[in-house]
Design an enzyme around this catalytic site. Structure first.
Site, PDB file in Angstrom:
ATOM      1  N   GLU A 101      -8.315 -27.185  50.988  1.00 49.40           N
ATOM      2  CA  GLU A 101      -8.040 -28.079  52.012  1.00 49.40           C
ATOM      3  C   GLU A 101      -7.895 -27.217  53.326  1.00 49.40           C
ATOM      4  O   GLU A 101      -7.578 -25.917  53.191  1.00 49.40           O
ATOM      5  CB  GLU A 101      -6.716 -28.500  52.050  1.00 49.40           C
ATOM      6  CG  GLU A 101      -6.598 -29.953  51.067  1.00 49.40           C
ATOM      7  CD  GLU A 101      -6.029 -29.311  49.970  1.00 49.40           C
ATOM      8  OE1 GLU A 101      -5.369 -28.412  49.854  1.00 49.40           O
ATOM      9  OE2 GLU A 101      -5.983 -30.370  48.959  1.00 49.40           O
ATOM     10  N   ASN A 106      -7.924 -25.830  62.800  1.00 46.73           N
ATOM     11  CA  ASN A 106      -8.438 -24.441  62.790  1.00 46.73           C
ATOM     12  C   ASN A 106      -9.715 -24.296  62.484  1.00 46.73           C
ATOM     13  O   ASN A 106     -10.556 -23.857  61.294  1.00 46.73           O
ATOM     14  CB  ASN A 106      -7.692 -23.958  61.500  1.00 46.73           C
ATOM     15  CG  ASN A 106      -7.599 -22.593  61.116  1.00 46.73           C
ATOM     16  OD1 ASN A 106      -8.458 -21.660  61.739  1.00 46.73           O
ATOM     17  ND2 ASN A 106      -7.073 -22.164  60.275  1.00 46.73           N
ATOM     18  N   TYR A 113     -15.427 -21.021  56.144  1.00 48.08           N
ATOM     19  CA  TYR A 113     -15.872 -21.760  54.729  1.00 48.08           C
ATOM     20  C   TYR A 113     -17.500 -22.556  54.693  1.00 48.08           C
ATOM     21  O   TYR A 113     -18.035 -22.401  53.799  1.00 48.08           O
ATOM     22  CB  TYR A 113     -14.786 -23.010  54.403  1.00 48.08           C
ATOM     23  CG  TYR A 113     -13.431 -22.238  54.633  1.00 48.08           C
ATOM     24  CD1 TYR A 113     -13.186 -21.356  53.719  1.00 48.08           C
ATOM     25  CD2 TYR A 113     -12.297 -23.128  55.113  1.00 48.08           C
ATOM     26  CE1 TYR A 113     -11.981 -20.778  53.719  1.00 48.08           C
ATOM     27  CE2 TYR A 113     -11.114 -22.374  54.972  1.00 48.08           C
ATOM     28  CZ  TYR A 113     -10.925 -21.278  54.342  1.00 48.08           C
ATOM     29  OH  TYR A 113      -9.724 -20.589  54.131  1.00 48.08           O
TER      30      TYR A 113
END
Length: 179
Positions: A101, A106, A113
């Site tokens: 998560e 952000n 990621y």
């Protein structure tokens, strides 16, 4: 990460995630489950904890529980090395997918990621205490070709899970806060 790291980790946790900080007991509980949990710290040349990360793996799914780097060390590759270590650990534990998560507000963490190959698969509305949404992201390990830029140097994160970061790594445009 060992019990002797917990005071430093808890201090960083409270500083980095004031609204969503895990209590010390939560870290103790996580470390008490080595059959399904793996936690790591990165330390500087003075043996101070500058980053930490944790993974839960219950086959066939691994979940990044936390990953954080002190602000003054962001962008030096430490989070990249820890995330690589977590993904490799997920593979050793025979996971098929790695989930995490990340705060919807952000974008720097989201870029990190995505750089690793994670894809957004869901949104958890108002997941965080301040009302921010969480993006659920997944990495299919069968499609993972290794850490981005892995051909360069391996970096200081050791197989023991205790990394010695003696000098800054190459500057990158990343952030390392999973939450």
């Amino acid at each position: 990460m060992t019990g002797s790291d917990l005071a430093a980790v808890e201090e960083l946790e409270r500083a980095l995630f004031p609204l969503d900080a895990w209590p010390l007991q939560m870290f103790e509980d996580e470390l008490a489950q080595p059959e399904t949990r793996s936690y790591f710290v990165a330390v500087d040349a003075l043996d101070r904890v500058v980053a930490y990360a944790g993974l839960m793996c219950i086959e066939p799914i691994a979940d990044v529980q936390t990953i954080a780097v002190v602000p003054e060390r962001e962008g030096q590759g430490i989070g990249t090395q820890l995330l690589t270590l977590l993904i490799e650990e997920a593979g050793r534990r025979k996971a098929k997918d790695v989930l995490l998560e990340v705060r919807a507000d952000n974008p720097r963490a989201q870029r990190l990621y995505r750089w690793f190959g994670f894809e957004q698969i869901h949104v958890r509305p108002r997941y965080y205490r301040d009302g921010a949404d969480a993006l659920i992201m997944r990495l299919e390990l069968a499609r993972w070709a290794g850490a981005p830029g892995a051909g360069a140097e391996a970096g200081p994160v050791a197989q023991t899970g205790r990394a010695q970061q003696t000098e800054p790594a190459q500057q990158t445009d990343e952030t390392e806060d999973a939450r």
